[in-house]
Motif scaffolding. Structure first.
Motif, PDB file in Angstrom:
ATOM      1  N   VAL A  29      10.823  -2.461  -7.361  1.00  0.00           N
ATOM      2  CA  VAL A  29      10.147  -2.774  -6.110  1.00  0.00           C
ATOM      3  C   VAL A  29       8.747  -3.291  -6.430  1.00  0.00           C
ATOM      4  CG1 VAL A  29       9.184  -0.457  -5.826  1.00  0.00           C
ATOM      5  CG2 VAL A  29       9.645  -1.845  -3.805  1.00  0.00           C
ATOM      6  N   LEU A  30       8.194  -4.085  -5.528  1.00  0.00           N
ATOM      7  CA  LEU A  30       6.824  -4.566  -5.695  1.00  0.00           C
ATOM      8  C   LEU A  30       5.873  -3.448  -5.275  1.00  0.00           C
ATOM      9  CD1 LEU A  30       4.944  -6.920  -6.381  1.00  0.00           C
ATOM     10  CD2 LEU A  30       5.152  -7.699  -4.012  1.00  0.00           C
ATOM     11  N   ASP A  31       5.330  -2.728  -6.271  1.00  0.00           N
ATOM     12  CA  ASP A  31       4.487  -1.582  -5.964  1.00  0.00           C
ATOM     13  C   ASP A  31       3.032  -2.013  -5.761  1.00  0.00           C
ATOM     14  OD1 ASP A  31       3.123  -1.644  -8.555  1.00  0.00           O
ATOM     15  OD2 ASP A  31       4.988  -0.869  -9.387  1.00  0.00           O
ATOM     16  N   GLU A  32       2.198  -1.050  -5.373  1.00  0.00           N
ATOM     17  CA  GLU A  32       0.811  -1.347  -5.010  1.00  0.00           C
ATOM     18  C   GLU A  32       0.029  -1.959  -6.160  1.00  0.00           C
ATOM     19  OE1 GLU A  32      -3.143   0.985  -3.244  1.00  0.00           O
ATOM     20  OE2 GLU A  32      -1.153   1.908  -3.091  1.00  0.00           O
ATOM     21  N   GLN A  33       0.145  -1.397  -7.343  1.00  0.00           N
ATOM     22  CA  GLN A  33      -0.635  -1.889  -8.473  1.00  0.00           C
ATOM     23  C   GLN A  33      -0.151  -3.260  -8.932  1.00  0.00           C
ATOM     24  OE1 GLN A  33      -3.429  -0.106  -9.425  1.00  0.00           O
ATOM     25  NE2 GLN A  33      -3.866  -2.107 -10.306  1.00  0.00           N
ATOM     26  N   THR A  34       1.174  -3.451  -8.969  1.00  0.00           N
ATOM     27  CA  THR A  34       1.727  -4.749  -9.364  1.00  0.00           C
ATOM     28  C   THR A  34       1.277  -5.828  -8.390  1.00  0.00           C
ATOM     29  OG1 THR A  34       3.672  -3.687 -10.335  1.00  0.00           O
ATOM     30  CG2 THR A  34       3.854  -6.016  -9.826  1.00  0.00           C
ATOM     31  N   SER A  35       1.270  -5.499  -7.101  1.00  0.00           N
ATOM     32  CA  SER A  35       0.818  -6.440  -6.087  1.00  0.00           C
ATOM     33  C   SER A  35      -0.659  -6.771  -6.267  1.00  0.00           C
ATOM     34  CB  SER A  35       1.060  -5.862  -4.691  1.00  0.00           C
ATOM     35  OG  SER A  35       0.563  -6.715  -3.688  1.00  0.00           O
ATOM     36  N   ALA A  36      -1.480  -5.742  -6.491  1.00  0.00           N
ATOM     37  CA  ALA A  36      -2.924  -5.951  -6.645  1.00  0.00           C
ATOM     38  C   ALA A  36      -3.245  -6.792  -7.871  1.00  0.00           C
ATOM     39  CB  ALA A  36      -3.633  -4.605  -6.720  1.00  0.00           C
ATOM     40  N   ASP A  37      -2.461  -6.625  -8.947  1.00  0.00           N
ATOM     41  CA  ASP A  37      -2.709  -7.338 -10.207  1.00  0.00           C
ATOM     42  C   ASP A  37      -2.011  -8.698 -10.272  1.00  0.00           C
ATOM     43  OD1 ASP A  37      -4.167  -5.142 -11.014  1.00  0.00           O
ATOM     44  OD2 ASP A  37      -2.528  -4.264 -12.181  1.00  0.00           O
ATOM     45  N   ASN A  38      -1.248  -9.042  -9.207  1.00  0.00           N
ATOM     46  CA  ASN A  38      -0.448 -10.278  -9.212  1.00  0.00           C
ATOM     47  C   ASN A  38       0.468 -10.334 -10.428  1.00  0.00           C
ATOM     48  OD1 ASN A  38      -1.455 -11.295  -6.804  1.00  0.00           O
ATOM     49  ND2 ASN A  38      -3.107 -12.414  -7.807  1.00  0.00           N
ATOM     50  N   ASN A  39       1.005  -9.183 -10.805  1.00  0.00           N
ATOM     51  CA  ASN A  39       1.823  -9.087 -12.010  1.00  0.00           C
ATOM     52  C   ASN A  39       3.301  -9.323 -11.699  1.00  0.00           C
ATOM     53  OD1 ASN A  39       2.385  -8.689 -14.706  1.00  0.00           O
ATOM     54  ND2 ASN A  39       2.451  -6.444 -14.534  1.00  0.00           N
TER      55      ASN A  39
ATOM     56  N   LEU B 171      10.380  -9.476 -10.375  1.00  0.00           N
ATOM     57  CA  LEU B 171       9.695  -8.215 -10.625  1.00  0.00           C
ATOM     58  C   LEU B 171       9.902  -7.699 -12.037  1.00  0.00           C
ATOM     59  CD1 LEU B 171      10.613  -6.435  -7.266  1.00  0.00           C
ATOM     60  CD2 LEU B 171       8.448  -7.519  -7.861  1.00  0.00           C
ATOM     61  N   GLY B 172      10.602  -8.477 -12.863  1.00  0.00           N
ATOM     62  CA  GLY B 172      10.891  -7.993 -14.217  1.00  0.00           C
ATOM     63  C   GLY B 172      11.822  -6.798 -14.160  1.00  0.00           C
ATOM     64  N   LYS B 173      11.435  -5.695 -14.790  1.00  0.00           N
ATOM     65  CA  LYS B 173      12.272  -4.500 -14.809  1.00  0.00           C
ATOM     66  C   LYS B 173      11.967  -3.547 -13.649  1.00  0.00           C
ATOM     67  CE  LYS B 173      12.874  -4.562 -19.839  1.00  0.00           C
ATOM     68  NZ  LYS B 173      12.705  -3.792 -21.111  1.00  0.00           N
TER      69      LYS B 173
ATOM     70  N   GLN C  12       0.831  -1.204   0.000  1.00  0.00           N
ATOM     71  CA  GLN C  12       0.000   0.000   0.000  1.00  0.00           C
ATOM     72  C   GLN C  12       0.872   1.263   0.000  1.00  0.00           C
ATOM     73  OE1 GLN C  12      -3.662   0.229   0.122  1.00  0.00           O
ATOM     74  NE2 GLN C  12      -3.200  -1.792  -0.692  1.00  0.00           N
ATOM     75  N   GLY C  13       0.554   2.201  -0.903  1.00  0.00           N
ATOM     76  CA  GLY C  13       1.250   3.479  -0.942  1.00  0.00           C
ATOM     77  C   GLY C  13       2.657   3.435  -1.509  1.00  0.00           C
ATOM     78  N   ILE C  14       3.018   2.349  -2.189  1.00  0.00           N
ATOM     79  CA  ILE C  14       4.384   2.203  -2.704  1.00  0.00           C
ATOM     80  C   ILE C  14       4.378   2.228  -4.228  1.00  0.00           C
ATOM     81  CG2 ILE C  14       6.381   0.668  -2.868  1.00  0.00           C
ATOM     82  CD1 ILE C  14       5.766  -0.333  -0.106  1.00  0.00           C
ATOM     83  N   SER C  15       5.284   3.026  -4.789  1.00  0.00           N
ATOM     84  CA  SER C  15       5.517   3.044  -6.235  1.00  0.00           C
ATOM     85  C   SER C  15       6.991   3.361  -6.444  1.00  0.00           C
ATOM     86  CB  SER C  15       4.647   4.099  -6.920  1.00  0.00           C
ATOM     87  OG  SER C  15       5.072   5.404  -6.552  1.00  0.00           O
ATOM     88  N   GLU C  16       7.445   3.254  -7.676  1.00  0.00           N
ATOM     89  CA  GLU C  16       8.866   3.518  -7.943  1.00  0.00           C
ATOM     90  C   GLU C  16       9.218   4.977  -7.732  1.00  0.00           C
ATOM     91  OE1 GLU C  16      10.832   1.835 -11.204  1.00  0.00           O
ATOM     92  OE2 GLU C  16      10.033  -0.187 -10.886  1.00  0.00           O
ATOM     93  N   SER C  17       8.219   5.853  -7.753  1.00  0.00           N
ATOM     94  CA  SER C  17       8.483   7.270  -7.486  1.00  0.00           C
ATOM     95  C   SER C  17       8.864   7.506  -6.026  1.00  0.00           C
ATOM     96  CB  SER C  17       7.256   8.116  -7.849  1.00  0.00           C
ATOM     97  OG  SER C  17       6.149   7.772  -7.027  1.00  0.00           O
ATOM     98  N   ASN C  18       8.643   6.504  -5.184  1.00  0.00           N
ATOM     99  CA  ASN C  18       9.022   6.603  -3.767  1.00  0.00           C
ATOM    100  C   ASN C  18      10.509   6.341  -3.560  1.00  0.00           C
ATOM    101  OD1 ASN C  18       6.160   6.281  -3.877  1.00  0.00           O
ATOM    102  ND2 ASN C  18       6.141   5.790  -1.699  1.00  0.00           N
ATOM    103  N   ILE C  19      11.204   5.969  -4.633  1.00  0.00           N
ATOM    104  CA  ILE C  19      12.646   5.712  -4.542  1.00  0.00           C
ATOM    105  C   ILE C  19      13.393   6.905  -5.117  1.00  0.00           C
ATOM    106  CG2 ILE C  19      14.525   4.164  -5.209  1.00  0.00           C
ATOM    107  CD1 ILE C  19      12.398   1.974  -5.620  1.00  0.00           C
TER     108      ILE C  19
END
Length: 344
Positions: free
Chosen positions: A244-254, A239-241, A184-191
């Motif tokens: 980090v495991l972000d919120e949307q990737t986690s929700a989509d099981n991607n 995680l591919g490219k 929750q609340g995590i994306s690559e922009s947080n890095i």
């Protein structure tokens, strides 16, 4: 566990559970239309709720393990109200709790605390452990004092004040909510590289700022059955490219899983398992849980997250490990329920 130890660890030196007398009460938040929302309580985010397909996997997994599900509740208050009105219905029941409504550190504590209060058996760690494991800054500080490796961390409170100093501008960090899970609340922009200007957009929320560990990510499923802690093989996250495991990737099981032994030495794997066991024990966790690591490019593992109710759907590190060990998917639920019944 070595390959020779891939045996049903939940049956070792344990008496069989009488499945004819034990009933399961299942609590889980499910996306509409099946999920039932009680407007009198705070709701978790949509991405934290199970899809109908995921809920069915869990439900059918418990049934396939040979257990009878007496009732299903889609929120905490309905369950508590029913128990207060009809306590006799809950005799010889195990509360299988996956609920997480509420806010912050207390999201997973409501049902464990209630079960302890009225003497019901349940399938998770205690309310204390659930709260501590949600607060990343608290458990990170505790681990550091016990020589369990964690990323360097700083706490940014809701008022924008730094509680324990400020990271150097030379350090690449990741900023994330202090008491959330499921990415929750995590994306690559947080890095980013530490900067006062960058941190301004996080004011108003309590955030943990951690040194970003560039490298692999892995999850370690752990069980406690009686007094025995069983650490399963670490599972790598593909995680591919993504960094980090972000919120949307986690929700989509991607994302995918792989055995960490494909990329790391046995020495590193042994170290990860040892730290996972120490962490599980130090946090007084029980029944089952998951310890998450980042592994630096030079092979050093760092614990960055803990889950007291980790996902056990077919797309999970638990399912991956059980398949790796040539167990059935339903055996996950046999193990969890056995551990809950045998809890000390």
């Amino acid at each position: 566990m070595s390959k020779q130890e891939y045996s049903p660890f939940w049956t070792k030196n344990e008496n069989k559970i009488d499945k004819n007398t034990l009933s399961i009460i299942l609590l889980a938040h499910v996306q509409q239309p099946r999920g039932s929302i009680n407007k009198d309580q705070l709701q978790c985010n949509e991405t934290e709720r199970f899809s109908i397909e995921e809920f069915n996997e869990i439900y059918q997994g418990i049934v396939a393990a040979g257990y009878y599900i007496q009732s299903v509740y889609f929120n905490e208050l309905d369950f508590i109200s029913d128990y207060i009105e009809h306590p006799a219905r809950f005799q010889n029941c195990l509360i299988y709790n996956l609920a997480r409504n509420g806010l912050g550190d207390n999201k997973k504590t409501i049902i464990p605390a209630f079960c302890e209060l009225v003497g019901l058996n349940y399938n998770t760690s205690s309310s204390l452990s659930c709260a501590l494991c949600r607060n990343k800054y608290y458990f990170t500080t505790l681990f550091r004092s016990h020589n369990i490796p964690v990323p360097r961390s700083w706490l940014l409170d809701k008022s924008g004040n730094w509680v324990n100093g400020f990271p150097s501008h030379k350090i690449q960090v990741i900023c994330k909510p202090c008491s959330e899970s499921a990415s929750q609340g995590i994306s690559e922009s947080n890095i980013f590289y530490a900067s006062l200007e960058k941190f301004k957009c996080f004011h108003g929320t309590s955030c943990i700022v951690q040194e970003y560990i560039n490298g692999e990510e892995c999850e370690v499923p752990v069980f406690k059955i009686g007094n025995s802690i069983e650490v399963l093989p670490p599972v790598g996250i593909n995680l591919g490219k993504k960094k980090v495991l972000d919120e949307q990737t986690s929700a989509d099981n991607n994302y995918d899983f792989y055995s960490l032994k494909e990329t790391q030495s046995q020495q590193t794997i042994n170290l990860i398992c040892d730290y996972a066991k120490k962490a599980f024990n130090l946090m007084q966790m029980n029944v089952y849980g998951r310890i998450d690591f980042r592994i630096s490019l030079d092979g050093k593992p760092y614990i960055f997250d803990i889950s007291t109710t980790p996902y056990t759907t077919r797309h999970s590190s638990f399912a991956f490990d059980f398949n790796l060990m040539q167990f059935k998917y339903s055996d996950i639920y046999h193990a969890i329920i056995t551990a809950a019944v045998k809890r000390q």
